[in-house]
Design a protein around this motif. Structure first.
Motif, mmCIF file in Angstrom:
data_model
loop_
_atom_site.group_PDB
_atom_site.id
_atom_site.type_symbol
_atom_site.label_atom_id
_atom_site.label_comp_id
_atom_site.label_asym_id
_atom_site.label_seq_id
_atom_site.Cartn_x
_atom_site.Cartn_y
_atom_site.Cartn_z
ATOM 1 N N ASP A 124 1.001 -1.289 -0.344
ATOM 2 C CA ASP A 124 0.272 -0.072 0.177
ATOM 3 C C ASP A 124 1.322 1.420 0.356
ATOM 4 N N TRP A 125 0.943 2.057 -1.606
ATOM 5 C CA TRP A 125 1.538 3.007 -1.259
ATOM 6 C C TRP A 125 0.871 4.231 -1.292
ATOM 7 N N GLU A 126 -0.453 3.947 -0.569
ATOM 8 C CA GLU A 126 -1.271 5.448 -0.655
ATOM 9 C C GLU A 126 -1.186 6.249 -0.059
ATOM 10 N N GLY A 127 -0.379 5.970 1.145
ATOM 11 C CA GLY A 127 -0.893 6.681 2.606
ATOM 12 C C GLY A 127 0.154 8.092 2.385
ATOM 13 N N ILE A 128 -0.198 9.500 2.571
ATOM 14 C CA ILE A 128 1.262 10.736 2.578
ATOM 15 C C ILE A 128 0.424 11.362 4.127
#
Length: 169
Positions: A124-128
């Motif tokens: 999951d790379w969507e975190g900011i």
């Protein structure tokens, strides 16, 4: 050229940008695709890549493209800029890269060939996080007031900057 693109994420260890890009160009030519690579650390997720490529494809089809290639046009949109030098910073760099790779149109043969130079990663790379939010705010000149007005959500503000490139051409 199909508007539909497949976006994959993966990790590339790049000792030489010119050699890596030559490999990407060879795969694209052999499979009849366009392959666009974005540094995942510098953009606001997969939707950011999808929006940038969508705008680029549309401008290319309508004969309004600024760049000489669809790939560079997508980087311009991703950066919300008309300056190729600025947009190139959203591409990859030497060393380890987490990257979004857009294959337009989708091609199993291109995806398979890319696995020679890119390790797939389904994380999951969507975190900011806070550091990435600050980088995005700086890159897209987003003020604290704008962020507060958007309820703390930075993605819509980044997407707005992409759309503004259409207006500011």
């Amino acid at each position: 050229m199909e508007h539909e693109c497949e976006i994959r994420q993966g990790i590339a260890d790049i000792p030489s940008i010119p050699a890596f890009l030559e490999s990407v160009r060879e795969i694209a030519a052999a499979t009849g695709t366009h392959i666009i690579c974005f540094d995942a650390e510098k953009i606001a997720g997969k939707a950011h890549a999808r929006k940038a490529v969508g705008h680029a494809v549309r401008s290319w089809r309508e004969g309004r493209a600024i760049a000489n290639s669809l790939e560079m046009e997508a980087l311009l949109y991703a950066g919300g800029t008309r300056q190729c030098r600025v947009a190139m910073d959203l591409g990859l760099h030497e060393g380890e890269n987490r990257c979004y790779v857009c294959i337009c149109p989708p091609s199993p043969a291109a995806a398979e060939a890319l696995e020679r130079i890119l390790r797939p990663d389904d994380g999951d790379w969507e975190g900011i996080d806070e550091a990435k939010k600050m980088r995005l705010m700086k890159r897209y000149a987003i003020t604290g007031e704008e962020l507060a007005a958007a309820g703390g959500r930075i993605r819509p503000l980044v997407f707005e900057r992409i759309a503004l490139l259409e207006v500011n051409r």
